[in-house]
Design a protein around this motif. Structure first.
Motif, PDB file in Angstrom:
ATOM      1  N   TYR A  68       1.955   0.229  -4.331  1.00 30.62           N
ATOM      2  CA  TYR A  68       1.209   1.266  -3.629  1.00 30.62           C
ATOM      3  C   TYR A  68       2.058   2.516  -3.509  1.00 30.62           C
ATOM      4  CZ  TYR A  68      -2.223  -2.157  -2.138  1.00 30.62           C
ATOM      5  OH  TYR A  68      -3.210  -3.100  -2.121  1.00 30.62           O
ATOM      6  N   VAL A 118       2.375   5.227  -0.872  1.00 28.88           N
ATOM      7  CA  VAL A 118       1.989   5.479   0.514  1.00 28.88           C
ATOM      8  C   VAL A 118       2.439   6.892   0.853  1.00 28.88           C
ATOM      9  CG1 VAL A 118       2.174   4.743   2.912  1.00 28.88           C
ATOM     10  CG2 VAL A 118       2.291   3.039   1.076  1.00 28.88           C
ATOM     11  N   GLU A 138       5.882  -2.281  -3.015  1.00 31.53           N
ATOM     12  CA  GLU A 138       5.167  -3.449  -3.536  1.00 31.53           C
ATOM     13  C   GLU A 138       4.707  -4.281  -2.345  1.00 31.53           C
ATOM     14  OE1 GLU A 138       3.660  -5.655  -6.619  1.00 31.53           O
ATOM     15  OE2 GLU A 138       5.049  -3.999  -7.008  1.00 31.53           O
ATOM     16  N   LEU A 139       3.392  -4.460  -2.231  1.00 27.01           N
ATOM     17  CA  LEU A 139       2.831  -5.165  -1.075  1.00 27.01           C
ATOM     18  C   LEU A 139       1.760  -6.157  -1.493  1.00 27.01           C
ATOM     19  CD1 LEU A 139       2.237  -2.040   1.212  1.00 27.01           C
ATOM     20  CD2 LEU A 139       4.050  -3.752   1.513  1.00 27.01           C
ATOM     21  N   ARG A 192      -1.680  -8.324  -0.250  1.00 31.51           N
ATOM     22  CA  ARG A 192      -2.842  -7.909   0.547  1.00 31.51           C
ATOM     23  C   ARG A 192      -2.544  -8.019   2.043  1.00 31.51           C
ATOM     24  NH1 ARG A 192      -8.474  -7.728  -0.999  1.00 31.51           N
ATOM     25  NH2 ARG A 192      -7.624  -8.362  -2.995  1.00 31.51           N
ATOM     26  N   GLU A 249       0.415  -7.957   3.474  1.00 31.04           N
ATOM     27  CA  GLU A 249       1.428  -6.964   3.845  1.00 31.04           C
ATOM     28  C   GLU A 249       0.823  -5.580   3.987  1.00 31.04           C
ATOM     29  OE1 GLU A 249       5.538  -8.733   1.945  1.00 31.04           O
ATOM     30  OE2 GLU A 249       4.075  -7.810   0.589  1.00 31.04           O
ATOM     31  N   VAL A 250      -0.168  -5.260   3.151  1.00 30.49           N
ATOM     32  CA  VAL A 250      -0.863  -3.967   3.278  1.00 30.49           C
ATOM     33  C   VAL A 250      -1.520  -3.891   4.652  1.00 30.49           C
ATOM     34  CG1 VAL A 250      -2.801  -2.561   2.469  1.00 30.49           C
ATOM     35  CG2 VAL A 250      -1.256  -3.603   0.827  1.00 30.49           C
ATOM     36  N   GLN A 251      -2.176  -4.963   5.039  1.00 31.13           N
ATOM     37  CA  GLN A 251      -2.854  -4.975   6.330  1.00 31.13           C
ATOM     38  C   GLN A 251      -1.853  -4.839   7.473  1.00 31.13           C
ATOM     39  OE1 GLN A 251      -5.097  -8.612   6.069  1.00 31.13           O
ATOM     40  NE2 GLN A 251      -6.752  -7.642   4.921  1.00 31.13           N
ATOM     41  N   ALA A 260      -0.343  -1.272   7.424  1.00 34.96           N
ATOM     42  CA  ALA A 260      -1.362  -0.326   7.892  1.00 34.96           C
ATOM     43  C   ALA A 260      -1.544  -0.437   9.404  1.00 34.96           C
ATOM     44  CB  ALA A 260      -2.683  -0.574   7.166  1.00 34.96           C
ATOM     45  N   PHE A 312      -2.783   4.677   1.614  1.00 38.13           N
ATOM     46  CA  PHE A 312      -2.225   3.653   0.737  1.00 38.13           C
ATOM     47  C   PHE A 312      -2.989   3.764  -0.581  1.00 38.13           C
ATOM     48  CE2 PHE A 312      -0.918   2.192   4.800  1.00 38.13           C
ATOM     49  CZ  PHE A 312       0.139   1.307   4.617  1.00 38.13           C
ATOM     50  N   PRO A 318      -3.341   2.375  -4.286  1.00 40.86           N
ATOM     51  CA  PRO A 318      -2.901   1.313  -5.197  1.00 40.86           C
ATOM     52  C   PRO A 318      -2.650   1.860  -6.599  1.00 40.86           C
ATOM     53  CG  PRO A 318      -5.257   1.143  -4.792  1.00 40.86           C
ATOM     54  CD  PRO A 318      -4.752   2.257  -3.924  1.00 40.86           C
TER      55      PRO A 318
END
Length: 91
Positions: free
Chosen positions: A3, A5, A38-39, A41, A43-45, A48, A64, A66
């Protein structure tokens, strides 16, 4: 997934805290307010959620973005601090 960011934050302290959150997740700073990280799903949550808590304290915008492997191959990078990087191209 990789991602990009990016964030725009008015408050310096909150901006610094966001930078630390992204570093905690293994992010690499590529611009003043932009990280590659690098995340998964989950870890993105989590990232965020943590950034949203910080953003609520000030005026802020966080995105974010992708980057699939195909997108990564099409990146053009120009830098006055060392020229082109490996894998970078000029169009």
């Amino acid at each position: 997934m990789l991602y990009l960011v990016v964030y725009d934050v008015v408050d310096d302290r909150v901006r610094d805290e966001m930078r630390e959150v992204l570093r905690d997740f293994g992010g690499v700073r590529v611009q003043y307010s932009a990280f590659l990280v690098e995340l998964s799903r989950g870890e993105v949550q989590e990232a965020a959620r943590r950034l949203a808590v910080l953003a609520a304290r000030t005026e802020a915008d966080v995105r974010f973005i992708p980057l699939c492997s195909r997108d990564q191959e099409r990146v053009t990078h120009i830098s006055s601090r060392g020229g082109m990087g490996e894998g970078d191209r000029v169009v």
